[in-house]
Enzyme design. Structure first.
Site, mmCIF file in Angstrom:
data_model
loop_
_atom_site.group_PDB
_atom_site.id
_atom_site.type_symbol
_atom_site.label_atom_id
_atom_site.label_comp_id
_atom_site.label_asym_id
_atom_site.label_seq_id
_atom_site.Cartn_x
_atom_site.Cartn_y
_atom_site.Cartn_z
ATOM 1 C CB CYS A 1 -1.045 0.065 1.327
ATOM 2 S SG CYS A 1 -2.245 1.217 0.949
ATOM 3 C CG HIS B 1 -3.700 -3.546 2.468
ATOM 4 N ND1 HIS B 1 -2.979 -3.105 3.859
ATOM 5 C CD2 HIS B 1 -4.294 -2.240 2.048
ATOM 6 C CE1 HIS B 1 -2.827 -1.779 3.470
ATOM 7 N NE2 HIS B 1 -3.776 -1.253 2.577
ATOM 8 C CD GLU C 1 -1.130 -5.728 5.207
ATOM 9 O OE1 GLU C 1 -1.567 -4.575 5.408
ATOM 10 O OE2 GLU C 1 -0.800 -6.141 4.032
#
EC number: 3.-.-.-
Length: 238
Positions: free
Chosen positions: A102, A189, A191
């Site tokens: 990001c 993202h 994660e």
């Protein structure tokens, strides 16, 4: 690289403190994601914003640049410090890989000569199928059949011009790897879990009173963040 059981990861939390718990959410997302795929690995967190602390990259297999709530094109001293750190680490310690997501994706692009800008249509909050290039289908074999990977996007800035020496693994400047194979970046993202991604999308939809169906919102199929991060761990030894 050490084996996955001895994996050492440093995460830079690239966002100024505010009245929300955003920083702790970022930490928890990375902690949980890496615990799922490398449960005996070590994950350390660093604050380059207030404490101006950076990891000794020679001690780590992977340095991660997180997302953040600040313009990646700004000239705040701490932002310039992150850009310098990335350039020096990539140049002087090529065995330590760098992963950026990001804001980190945008910052890395800027650090190496790319251009970033605000998203013309405004802030993006969406689960998307991100189309791969030919190089991307080779790099992400799990996604070669579909030609895309699925992840959540949460950003108001984007890469406009890719940096020289970087290869596009996905369309629309969504994912890069450098030609020396030690820097990998995602606009999305990986994660963030599917559960949290779905929650964020539903909250955004409710805020704007759309009340869309799960199909319209794109939360009916799981995201592939852990698959992306598993590929990142494989890449560490390549």
């Amino acid at each position: 690289m050490d084996s996955v059981s001895n994996l050492k990861i440093a995460v830079l939390i690239n966002t100024p403190p505010d009245e929300t718990d955003f920083q702790s959410v970022v930490r928890e997302c990375f902690r949980e994601a890496f615990a799922s795929i490398a449960p005996t690995g070590e994950v350390d967190f660093y604050d380059p914003v207030v404490e101006r602390k950076f990891p000794d990259a020679s001690r780590y297999d992977l340095v991660v640049l997180s997302g953040g709530k600040i313009d990646a094109a700004c000239s705040d001293p701490w932002v310039l410090g992150v850009l310098d750190y990335v350039r020096i680490t990539a140049r002087d310690l090529p065995k330590t890989k760098i992963l950026a997501v990001c804001w980190g994706h945008q910052a890395v692009s800027r650090a190496f000569g790319g251009q970033v800008r605000p998203v013309p249509a405004g802030e993006i909050t969406a689960i998307e199928d991100i189309r791969l290039t030919d190089a991307g289908m080779k790099f992400f074999p799990f996604a070669a059949t579909s030609g895309s990977y699925r992840a959540i996007e949460l950003h108001s800035g984007e890469v406009y011009t890719p940096p020289p020496g970087f290869i596009s693994l996905a369309e629309n400047q969504e994912c890069f790897i450098n030609d020396t194979n030690n820097v990998l970046t995602f606009q999305a993202h990986p994660e963030i879990s599917h559960e949290l991604a779905s929650k964020l999308i539903l909250e955004e939809d409710k805020k704007h009173s759309r009340n869309s169906s799960a199909e319209v919102l794109g939360i009916d199929r799981p995201t592939e963040g852990l698959k992306l991060l598993e590929r990142v761990l494989q890449w560490l030894s390549e």
